[in-house]
Write an enzyme that holds these catalytic residues in place. Structure first.
Site, PDB file in Angstrom:
ATOM      1  N   CYS A 262       0.793  -1.132  -0.033  1.00  0.00           N
ATOM      2  CA  CYS A 262      -0.051  -0.177  -0.069  1.00  0.00           C
ATOM      3  C   CYS A 262       0.922   1.127  -0.136  1.00  0.00           C
ATOM      4  O   CYS A 262       1.097   1.791   0.996  1.00  0.00           O
ATOM      5  CB  CYS A 262      -0.880  -0.101   1.120  1.00  0.00           C
ATOM      6  N   ALA A 263       1.389   1.415  -1.082  1.00  0.00           N
ATOM      7  CA  ALA A 263       2.651   2.330  -1.353  1.00  0.00           C
ATOM      8  C   ALA A 263       2.399   3.764  -1.482  1.00  0.00           C
ATOM      9  O   ALA A 263       3.281   4.713  -1.228  1.00  0.00           O
ATOM     10  CB  ALA A 263       3.403   1.873  -2.345  1.00  0.00           C
ATOM     11  N   GLY A 266       4.215   7.249  -1.555  1.00  0.00           N
ATOM     12  CA  GLY A 266       5.544   6.707  -1.598  1.00  0.00           C
ATOM     13  C   GLY A 266       6.366   7.221  -0.435  1.00  0.00           C
ATOM     14  O   GLY A 266       7.615   6.652  -0.865  1.00  0.00           O
ATOM     15  N   ASP A 313      -5.215  -4.005  -6.686  1.00  0.00           N
ATOM     16  CA  ASP A 313      -5.725  -4.298  -5.429  1.00  0.00           C
ATOM     17  C   ASP A 313      -4.744  -5.407  -4.638  1.00  0.00           C
ATOM     18  O   ASP A 313      -4.773  -6.562  -5.433  1.00  0.00           O
ATOM     19  CB  ASP A 313      -7.078  -4.605  -5.521  1.00  0.00           C
ATOM     20  N   ASP A 330       1.541  -0.983   4.819  1.00  0.00           N
ATOM     21  CA  ASP A 330       1.289   0.334   5.326  1.00  0.00           C
ATOM     22  C   ASP A 330      -0.073   0.556   5.254  1.00  0.00           C
ATOM     23  O   ASP A 330      -0.534   1.326   4.255  1.00  0.00           O
ATOM     24  CB  ASP A 330       2.037   1.434   4.918  1.00  0.00           C
ATOM     25  N   CYS A 383      -1.078   4.354  10.968  1.00  0.00           N
ATOM     26  CA  CYS A 383      -0.890   5.722  11.603  1.00  0.00           C
ATOM     27  C   CYS A 383      -2.273   5.737  12.610  1.00  0.00           C
ATOM     28  O   CYS A 383      -2.653   6.928  12.682  1.00  0.00           O
ATOM     29  CB  CYS A 383      -0.511   6.729  10.749  1.00  0.00           C
TER      30      CYS A 383
END
Ligand SMILES: C[S@@+](CC[C@H](N)C(=O)[O-])C[C@H]1O[C@@H](n2cnc3c(N)ncnc32)[C@H](O)[C@@H]1O
Length: 449
Positions: A262-263, A266, A313, A330, A383
């Site tokens: 899940c970049a 970036g 996906d 992430d 997060c």
């Protein structure tokens, strides 16, 4: 039109119609050219009024005969602006806050209600002269904190369950401050000393961050970040200190294949490539093509050759099965660790959206763990500070996947500071003075496919 308060009112109208606070603010900022002090005031008024909405509404309920939700929407916004300045902007004289708010009411269709606006604000000032806390607070302790610090009760309850009263209050206070900006130096283009010097030459003060050899925290206001020296040259990226920790938890090595599931945009993919000396393959996968374009731009600016992009996906990318030495997930999350950065996020998330995210996170970790080679590593990070998206996702994963185990940081690692007895890492912002984060490093045993 160059009146910061009028522009703030226009932006807030958009927010109350559903726009994201940062999008609404950028939209109005692009239309005008404001001196930097007016820009700062405008930003403060928009983000502050949104962030403190619950407190400001409680004051309307206390000071007016009609409750906040019975007031016309635009009038509510105007009163928010006035009360926000009186309560939270000590540098603005009370008379200026009242007069400019009355003027706003006059110029935006409420000339018949200027007396009401003036009376309400002056009543607040009078109460403040008599009482240390002019805001009347309810008996219920959860509601009390929710109204005082302007959070929904459910978020207060989640934190209370983990932290208790004193620390929940500290965390609420922390989340209401203006966010700081951290940079991550790209060691392939510059040294931290060079970046410090370049920023110092244009009057920007910085300080180093404990445990992070390439992090710099900017002190004071900076203006447009992209205009600072070294940005265009790829010397550094903006990335909060706690997000930088994730790269060190993953600890990628030169020549490896690393998949960031899940970049976009970036921040962590480019950090991974930098830590690998830009040698190896770093796959940045994401389902949002527009956000992946940002990743591509960032990789180009940083002159990174090892980054490759895959749009899709990550629950359905079997081409990566057993290819990764390391995988980073992430995960999309409710962002309860970064509420100070997104003024409206506390009002957008709900207990239901957290449940939906938890389901998505569970599916993502089940699928992306297949990307890891036997003996390889997966780091799960968010997060957020909600156990349903963190501890519970990992506990469930470990129960269902017996070939995986937690790898806590070694005793001599600086990461040990953030480690819990279970072996996962949790950054509490009020303790560490950085964004809230959850991270865990998982290892797949050698003898499984
Ligand atoms: C927390 S953000 C990633 C931030 C990024 N790692 C960074 O450091 O810049 C989560 C990302 O997950 C992406 N995403 C959400 N669901 C996904 C899915 N099913 N497959 C792939 N990407 C997904 C979103 O588009 C979003 O870009």
């Amino acid at each position: 039109m160059t009146n910061a308060r009028q522009i703030a009112f226009n932006a807030l109208r958009d927010v109350h119609k559903g726009a994201y606070a940062d999008v609404a603010l950028n939209r109005v900022l692009q239309k005008v050219s404001l001196p930097s002090h007016d820009r700062r005031l405008l930003t403060e008024l928009v983000y502050g009024s949104v962030r403190r909405q619950r407190t400001l509404d409680a004051l309307i309920d206390q000071l007016a005969t009609k409750k906040y939700h019975q007031q016309p929407q635009d009038l509510r916004i105007i009163i928010h602006l006035g009360l926000y300045q009186l309560r939270y902007q000590e540098r603005i004289p009370a008379s200026a806050a009242v007069n400019t708010t009355v003027q706003l009411a006059k110029e935006n269709g409420f000339s018949g209600l200027t007396g009401f606006v003036n009376g309400l604000l002056r009543q607040y000032i009078r109460l403040g002269e008599k009482l240390p806390e002019p805001l009347k607070l309810p008996e219920n302790p959860v509601e009390r904190l929710g109204i005082l610090y302007s959070f929904p009760d459910w978020i207060i309850q989640v934190w209370l369950d983990e932290l208790g009263w004193a620390q929940t209050e500290q965390l609420c206070e922390w989340m209401n401050q203006t966010p700081t900006i951290d940079l991550r130096v790209n060691p392939l283009r510059a040294s931290i000393g060079q970046v410090e010097e370049a920023l110092g030459s244009v009057g920007i003060l910085t300080r180093r961050v404990r445990d992070l050899p390439l992090a710099l925290r900017l002190i004071g206001s900076t203006g447009g970040i992209q205009n600072l020296p070294g940005f265009a040259e790829g010397w550094w990226s903006v990335q909060d200190a706690s997000a930088q920790l994730v790269g060190y938890v993953l600890n990628p090595q030169s020549g490896e294949v690393v998949i960031d599931a899940c970049a976009a945009p970036g921040g962590k993919t480019t950090h991974i490539a930098e830590l690998m000396g830009d040698e190896g393959e770093v796959w940045g996968c994401d389902r949002t093509a527009s956000r992946l374009r940002k990743l591509q731009e960032n990789a180009q600016r940083l002159h990174l050759q090892s980054v490759r992009i895959c749009t899709g996906d990550s629950r359905n990318l079997p081409q990566f099965n057993s290819r990764g030495d390391r995988v980073l997930l992430d995960a999309p999350c409710s962002g309860l660790g970064t509420l100070h950065r997104h003024a409206d996020a506390r009002w957008r998330q709900t207990p239901e959206s957290v449940q939906e995210l938890s389901t998505l996170q569970t599916e993502l970790i089940a699928q992306t763990s297949k990307f890891v080679k036997p003996g390889g590593v997966l780091v799960y990070a968010t997060c957020t500070l909600h156990p349903a998206e963190n501890e519970q996702v990992i506990s469930r994963f470990l129960t269902d996947h017996p070939h995986w185990q937690i790898q806590p940081p070694g005793v001599d690692s600086p990461l040990v500071r953030y480690s819990t007895p279970e072996g996962w890492l949790k950054v509490w912002p009020h303790q560490q003075n950085m964004d809230g984060f959850f991270m865990v490093r998982l290892r797949k045993t050698n003898n499984c496919q």
